[in-house]
Design an enzyme around this catalytic site. Structure first.
Site, PDB file in Angstrom:
ATOM      1  N   TYR A 181      33.667  41.076   8.374  1.00 29.95           N
ATOM      2  CA  TYR A 181      34.006  39.663   9.170  1.00 29.95           C
ATOM      3  C   TYR A 181      35.269  39.275   8.382  1.00 29.95           C
ATOM      4  CZ  TYR A 181      34.243  35.562  12.234  1.00 29.95           C
ATOM      5  OH  TYR A 181      34.880  34.309  13.352  1.00 29.95           O
ATOM      6  N   LYS A 194      39.693  38.061   9.110  1.00 36.35           N
ATOM      7  CA  LYS A 194      39.813  37.160   8.930  1.00 36.35           C
ATOM      8  C   LYS A 194      41.210  36.710   8.146  1.00 36.35           C
ATOM      9  CE  LYS A 194      38.518  36.764  12.730  1.00 36.35           C
ATOM     10  NZ  LYS A 194      39.423  35.755  14.154  1.00 36.35           N
TER      11      LYS A 194
HETATM   12  N1  LIG Z   1      32.834  30.774  16.632  1.00 43.53           N
HETATM   13  C1  LIG Z   1      32.862  30.232  16.238  1.00 43.53           C
HETATM   14  O1  LIG Z   1      32.209  29.224  15.471  1.00 43.53           O
HETATM   15  C2  LIG Z   1      34.621  30.199  15.198  1.00 43.53           C
HETATM   16  C3  LIG Z   1      34.357  30.527  13.933  1.00 43.53           C
HETATM   17  C4  LIG Z   1      36.150  30.657  13.766  1.00 43.53           C
HETATM   18  C5  LIG Z   1      36.680  31.421  13.850  1.00 43.53           C
HETATM   19  N2  LIG Z   1      36.347  32.208  15.438  1.00 43.53           N
HETATM   20  C6  LIG Z   1      36.994  32.726  16.159  1.00 43.53           C
HETATM   21  O2  LIG Z   1      37.060  32.269  17.337  1.00 43.53           O
HETATM   22  C7  LIG Z   1      37.809  33.513  18.454  1.00 43.53           C
HETATM   23  C8  LIG Z   1      37.018  33.123  19.682  1.00 43.53           C
HETATM   24  O3  LIG Z   1      35.216  33.413  19.373  1.00 43.53           O
HETATM   25  P1  LIG Z   1      34.698  32.456  19.936  1.00 43.53           P
HETATM   26  O4  LIG Z   1      33.877  32.153  19.687  1.00 43.53           O
HETATM   27  O5  LIG Z   1      34.538  32.382  21.323  1.00 43.53           O
HETATM   28  O6  LIG Z   1      33.432  34.138  20.786  1.00 43.53           O
HETATM   29  P2  LIG Z   1      33.532  34.589  21.877  1.00 43.53           P
HETATM   30  O7  LIG Z   1      32.673  33.743  22.819  1.00 43.53           O
HETATM   31  O8  LIG Z   1      32.175  35.680  21.335  1.00 43.53           O
HETATM   32  O9  LIG Z   1      34.579  35.279  22.739  1.00 43.53           O
HETATM   33  C9  LIG Z   1      34.485  36.522  21.833  1.00 43.53           C
HETATM   34  C10 LIG Z   1      35.716  37.092  22.966  1.00 43.53           C
HETATM   35  O10 LIG Z   1      37.258  38.085  22.584  1.00 43.53           O
HETATM   36  C11 LIG Z   1      36.331  39.500  23.353  1.00 43.53           C
HETATM   37  N3  LIG Z   1      36.299  40.730  22.650  1.00 43.53           N
HETATM   38  C12 LIG Z   1      35.484  41.293  21.945  1.00 43.53           C
HETATM   39  N4  LIG Z   1      36.025  42.014  21.041  1.00 43.53           N
HETATM   40  C13 LIG Z   1      36.855  42.326  22.285  1.00 43.53           C
HETATM   41  C14 LIG Z   1      37.674  43.881  22.552  1.00 43.53           C
HETATM   42  N5  LIG Z   1      37.510  44.571  21.968  1.00 43.53           N
HETATM   43  N6  LIG Z   1      39.113  43.705  22.724  1.00 43.53           N
HETATM   44  C15 LIG Z   1      39.355  42.119  23.331  1.00 43.53           C
HETATM   45  N7  LIG Z   1      38.775  41.423  23.577  1.00 43.53           N
HETATM   46  C16 LIG Z   1      37.663  41.417  22.491  1.00 43.53           C
HETATM   47  C17 LIG Z   1      35.348  38.957  24.395  1.00 43.53           C
HETATM   48  O11 LIG Z   1      35.492  39.389  25.282  1.00 43.53           O
HETATM   49  P3  LIG Z   1      33.683  40.791  25.961  1.00 43.53           P
HETATM   50  O12 LIG Z   1      33.726  39.824  27.057  1.00 43.53           O
HETATM   51  O13 LIG Z   1      34.936  41.203  26.247  1.00 43.53           O
HETATM   52  O14 LIG Z   1      33.427  40.635  24.721  1.00 43.53           O
HETATM   53  C18 LIG Z   1      35.202  37.572  23.768  1.00 43.53           C
HETATM   54  O15 LIG Z   1      36.005  36.391  25.979  1.00 43.53           O
HETATM   55  C19 LIG Z   1      37.531  34.347  17.542  1.00 43.53           C
HETATM   56  O16 LIG Z   1      38.702  35.403  17.051  1.00 43.53           O
HETATM   57  C20 LIG Z   1      36.487  34.884  16.003  1.00 43.53           C
HETATM   58  O17 LIG Z   1      36.777  35.328  15.148  1.00 43.53           O
HETATM   59  C21 LIG Z   1      34.674  31.656  16.119  1.00 43.53           C
END
Ligand SMILES: NC(=O)c1ccc[n+]([C@@H]2O[C@H](COP(=O)([O-])OP(=O)(O)OC[C@H]3O[C@@H](n4cnc5c(N)ncnc54)[C@H](OP(=O)(O)O)[C@@H]3O)[C@@H](O)[C@H]2O)c1
Length: 298
Positions: A172, A176
């Site tokens: 991961y 990133k």
């Molecule tokens: N949450 C945190 O603490 C955190 C921290 C640092 C960075 N981030 C970054 O923030 C971003 C969003 O994360 P989140 O926390 O909002 O996570 P989340 O609630 O799990 O949402 C992830 C999204 O990505 C989509 N997705 C997953 N696999 C995919 C694929 N192969 N093709 C297209 N879409 C896909 C999912 O849609 P489906 O319905 O298709 O699964 C969902 O809409 C990510 O890039 C993550 O690395 C999050």
């Protein structure tokens, strides 16, 4: 937790006539991002792997914002050909937010033999952005926001990009780091143009992102993760603020922020040195282009 926030939903300018593409817009911080862009009258494209999940999110956003210009685009970033086709089918749109991501999912390769997190988080977004770039440039002024993480914990291992023997977190973290390296080169290529590309760490946010990791964990780990989330994580609204800032704040153009890295809430920060190393920046771009040339002919 942040005292006076540097940016809030109220600071988002009116976005009438703007088009925003939000990858992963059906859930988590992507959903909040799509919703708040719609609230400010943008035409919002919610990308989702599943039409049903995407449509459910679209309906909810329409109801909450009274904005009818919200639609779903099916997009699986691990499927590069499908990603290219989705982007190809898209015309005259601007202001995309590259948000979708997966974290700590079990070791798995996509159909081209690349580990799923790297294939989705880096290569899929590279394909999507590359194909949309002429439209984005033609629609300038516009923005590209790539969502990375503070968890950019190691450089790129070009000799073993899939990191099969390493932990899910190493894989991961590498994907990133790639988001930051990609943003730096993209911004360099867009220098002098009215397109601003930046990277954002949204913070530790209470979303479903941990579900891949949780599925592999025991009860104790699940309990600890849930506890840590409850105590320390930002809610999804605050988690979306930094990417909304990078996507919409006039400050980005005023300060001419290009290839920068922002952390919560809307603060400029320096990523770790291996994520800004110029040799790695150039090498990753070339590596990705060669891979896509071989696999997709683009
Ligand atoms: N949450 C945190 O603490 C955190 C921290 C640092 C960075 N981030 C970054 O923030 C971003 C969003 O994360 P989140 O926390 O909002 O996570 P989340 O609630 O799990 O949402 C992830 C999204 O990505 C989509 N997705 C997953 N696999 C995919 C694929 N192969 N093709 C297209 N879409 C896909 C999912 O849609 P489906 O319905 O298709 O699964 C969902 O809409 C990510 O890039 C993550 O690395 C999050």
């Amino acid at each position: 937790m942040f005292g006076q926030k540097r940016f809030s939903f109220n600071d988002i300018p009116d976005l009438t006539d703007k088009v925003a593409i939000v990858t992963g817009g059906n859930a988590g911080i992507g959903y909040v991002t799509a919703r708040e862009l719609a609230r400010k009258n943008a035409h919002v494209i919610v990308c989702s792997r599943s039409i049903e999940r995407g449509q459910t999110a679209v309906n909810k956003i329409k109801t909450e914002t009274n904005n009818d210009k919200v639609e779903v685009l099916q997009l699986d970033l691990a499927d590069w050909k499908g990603t290219k086709d989705a982007a190809d089918s898209f015309v005259a749109r601007k202001l995309p937010v590259n948000n979708a991501g997966i974290m700590a999912t079990p070791y798995e390769l996509n159909e081209h033999g690349i580990e799923k997190q790297f294939a989705t988080n880096h290569v899929g977004h590279f394909v999507f952005t590359k194909v949309l770039l002429p439209v984005i440039e033609a629609s300038a002024p516009s923005r590209i926001v790539n969502i990375t993480s503070d968890y950019h914990r190691l450089g790129i291992n070009f000799d073993d990009i899939n990191l099969e023997k390493e932990s899910v977190w190493a894989r991961y973290g590498q994907s990133k780091t790639a988001n930051i390296l990609f943003t730096i080169e993209l911004a360099r290529r867009l220098e002098g143009k009215q397109v601003w590309a930046n990277a954002v760490h949204p913070g530790f946010v209470a979303t479903n992102l941990t579900q891949g990791y949780m599925a592999q964990s025991g009860v104790l780990v699940k309990t600890i993760v849930n506890l840590v989330k409850t105590i320390f994580a930002l809610n999804e609204d605050d988690g979306a603020l930094t990417q909304l800032y990078a996507a919409t704040s006039p400050e980005i153009e005023k300060e001419n922020y290009r290839g920068k890295y922002f952390v919560p809430i809307a603060k400029l920060e320096t990523p770790r040195p291996f994520a800004t190393n110029q040799e790695t920046v150039s090498r990753l771009w070339k590596w990705t282009e060669e891979l896509l040339n071989e696999k997709l002919g683009i």
